[in-house]
Write a protein that holds these residues in place. Structure first.
Motif, short mmCIF file in Angstrom:
data_model
loop_
_atom_site.label_atom_id
_atom_site.label_comp_id
_atom_site.label_asym_id
_atom_site.label_seq_id
_atom_site.Cartn_x
_atom_site.Cartn_y
_atom_site.Cartn_z
N VAL A 38 0.97 -1.05 0.20
CA VAL A 38 -0.09 0.07 0.01
C VAL A 38 0.84 1.23 -0.13
CG1 VAL A 38 -1.73 1.31 1.36
CG2 VAL A 38 -1.66 -1.15 1.28
N ASP A 39 2.10 1.21 0.59
CA ASP A 39 2.80 2.35 0.62
C ASP A 39 3.57 2.69 -0.63
OD1 ASP A 39 3.71 4.24 2.42
OD2 ASP A 39 5.87 3.08 2.47
N GLY A 40 3.36 1.91 -1.69
CA GLY A 40 3.80 2.18 -3.05
C GLY A 40 5.32 2.20 -3.22
N MET A 41 6.06 1.55 -2.34
CA MET A 41 7.52 1.68 -2.66
C MET A 41 8.20 0.26 -2.55
SD MET A 41 8.01 4.76 -2.04
CE MET A 41 9.60 4.54 -2.17
N CYS A 42 7.34 -0.71 -2.97
CA CYS A 42 7.70 -2.01 -3.28
C CYS A 42 8.02 -2.20 -4.67
CB CYS A 42 6.59 -3.20 -2.71
SG CYS A 42 6.49 -2.85 -1.00
N VAL A 43 9.06 -3.29 -5.13
CA VAL A 43 9.63 -3.59 -6.43
C VAL A 43 9.44 -4.98 -6.80
CG1 VAL A 43 11.15 -3.06 -8.15
CG2 VAL A 43 10.74 -1.29 -6.22
N VAL A 44 9.00 -5.29 -7.93
CA VAL A 44 8.86 -6.72 -8.07
C VAL A 44 9.34 -7.18 -9.18
CG1 VAL A 44 6.29 -6.64 -9.05
CG2 VAL A 44 7.22 -8.65 -8.08
N ALA A 45 9.81 -8.55 -9.65
CA ALA A 45 10.08 -9.06 -10.65
C ALA A 45 9.50 -10.20 -11.04
CB ALA A 45 11.70 -9.31 -10.93
N ILE A 46 9.05 -10.15 -12.07
CA ILE A 46 8.22 -11.53 -12.63
C ILE A 46 8.93 -12.10 -13.85
CG2 ILE A 46 6.14 -10.61 -11.88
CD1 ILE A 46 5.55 -9.85 -14.96
N ARG A 53 4.98 -15.28 -12.94
CA ARG A 53 5.17 -15.75 -11.50
C ARG A 53 6.19 -14.87 -11.00
NH1 ARG A 53 9.45 -19.76 -11.07
NH2 ARG A 53 9.87 -19.98 -8.95
N VAL A 54 6.04 -14.54 -9.47
CA VAL A 54 6.80 -13.63 -8.96
C VAL A 54 8.11 -14.47 -8.74
CG1 VAL A 54 7.25 -12.20 -7.10
CG2 VAL A 54 5.24 -12.36 -8.10
N VAL A 55 9.48 -13.76 -9.19
CA VAL A 55 10.56 -14.40 -8.95
C VAL A 55 11.52 -13.53 -7.92
CG1 VAL A 55 10.77 -15.72 -10.91
CG2 VAL A 55 11.56 -13.53 -10.96
N ARG A 56 11.35 -12.38 -7.76
CA ARG A 56 12.24 -11.40 -6.89
C ARG A 56 11.18 -10.37 -6.44
NH1 ARG A 56 15.60 -9.54 -3.96
NH2 ARG A 56 17.44 -8.28 -4.69
N PHE A 57 11.58 -9.83 -5.41
CA PHE A 57 10.70 -8.65 -5.02
C PHE A 57 11.70 -7.88 -3.78
CE2 PHE A 57 8.87 -12.09 -2.52
CZ PHE A 57 8.98 -11.62 -1.15
N VAL A 58 11.40 -6.58 -3.59
CA VAL A 58 11.78 -5.86 -2.51
C VAL A 58 10.73 -4.95 -2.06
CG1 VAL A 58 13.37 -3.68 -1.83
CG2 VAL A 58 14.08 -5.22 -3.87
N LEU A 120 19.82 -10.19 -10.10
CA LEU A 120 18.08 -9.69 -9.92
C LEU A 120 18.33 -8.85 -8.99
CD1 LEU A 120 15.92 -12.65 -10.99
CD2 LEU A 120 16.16 -10.63 -12.55
N GLY A 121 18.95 -8.99 -7.80
CA GLY A 121 19.17 -8.67 -6.75
C GLY A 121 19.28 -7.19 -6.81
N GLN A 122 20.42 -6.91 -7.17
CA GLN A 122 21.18 -5.39 -7.66
C GLN A 122 20.15 -4.77 -8.43
OE1 GLN A 122 25.19 -5.99 -8.78
NE2 GLN A 122 25.78 -6.11 -6.82
N ARG A 123 19.63 -5.26 -9.32
CA ARG A 123 18.81 -4.49 -10.38
C ARG A 123 17.71 -3.90 -9.68
NH1 ARG A 123 19.53 -8.32 -15.17
NH2 ARG A 123 17.61 -9.10 -14.53
N LEU A 124 16.74 -4.79 -8.75
CA LEU A 124 15.44 -4.44 -8.13
C LEU A 124 15.85 -3.41 -6.94
CD1 LEU A 124 13.87 -5.93 -9.78
CD2 LEU A 124 12.94 -7.17 -7.41
N ALA A 125 17.06 -3.68 -6.29
CA ALA A 125 17.60 -2.66 -5.22
C ALA A 125 17.76 -1.35 -5.76
CB ALA A 125 18.83 -3.15 -4.47
#
Length: 194
Positions: A38-46, A53-58, A120-125
């Motif tokens: 809800v805060d709008g600050m999350c990032v996801v990779a599918i 399918r969700v494979v990575r998220f922050v 993926l971790g570095q890209r999403l961060a």
């Protein structure tokens, strides 16, 4: 397997817990993580090749100094993981250290086991940091319970501002609580100015 279980596979604090975790706790954890969106600050990779399918998220959220006391009070009647995280938050003293009224807290970074080691971790961060900058957050902080997550955050330029060895966190009887597998020896707080 619940979503939380799939992503927490290998997380040192969960690996250090003896026996299965009560399904009600998994449900509460899932609900809490969903509330962060809800805060709008999350990032996801599918993975589009696997039907989105969700494979990575922050999971990230904005925090203010009042949240530290709120978290401390919530931790009083909780389990050791929540108490440890509160202790670390209080002792790291990020808001006072940097003179901040708000920050972006990178609460959780997870990669599906099948997708680890692909950058993926570095890209999403990096995406989370860009999002934080665009929303006016002056700093991003992360609590790293894993040796690998701390190493990944340091590769992004984040600086360790606090650490606590697991062997130094003890219960009321003076017994060490967490015995995570090697190479996980400490929880670290890392931060970067945005």
């Amino acid at each position: 397997m619940r979503a939380s279980e799939r992503f927490f596979n290998g997380e040192p604090l969960f690996a250090a817990i003896a026996g299965p975790i009560d399904p009600k706790r998994w449900k509460r954890l899932d609900e809490y993580h969903e509330s962060l969106i809800v805060d709008g600050m999350c990032v996801v990779a599918i993975d589009e090749e696997q039907n989105g399918r969700v494979v990575r998220f922050v999971l990230a959220e904005g925090q203010c100094p009042e949240d530290v006391e709120k978290h401390r009070q919530e931790a009083e009647g909780s389990g050791h993981i929540k108490r440890l995280l509160s202790k670390v938050e209080v002792e790291a003293n990020i808001f006072e250290r940097y003179g901040l009224s708000k920050l972006l807290y990178s609460h959780l970074t997870c990669v599906d086991v099948s997708m680890r080691g692909k950058g993926l971790g570095q890209r999403l961060a990096n995406c989370a940091m860009d999002l934080g900058r665009s929303k006016g957050y002056p700093l991003m902080a992360a609590f790293c319970t894993s040796f690998y997550s701390a190493r990944q955050k340091e590769a992004l330029g984040m600086e360790c501002i606090y650490s606590l060895k697991y062997e130094d966190y003890k219960d009321a009887e003076g017994k060490v609580v967490f015995f995570p597998p090697e190479p996980h020896k400490e929880i670290r707080v890392l931060a970067i100015k945005l």
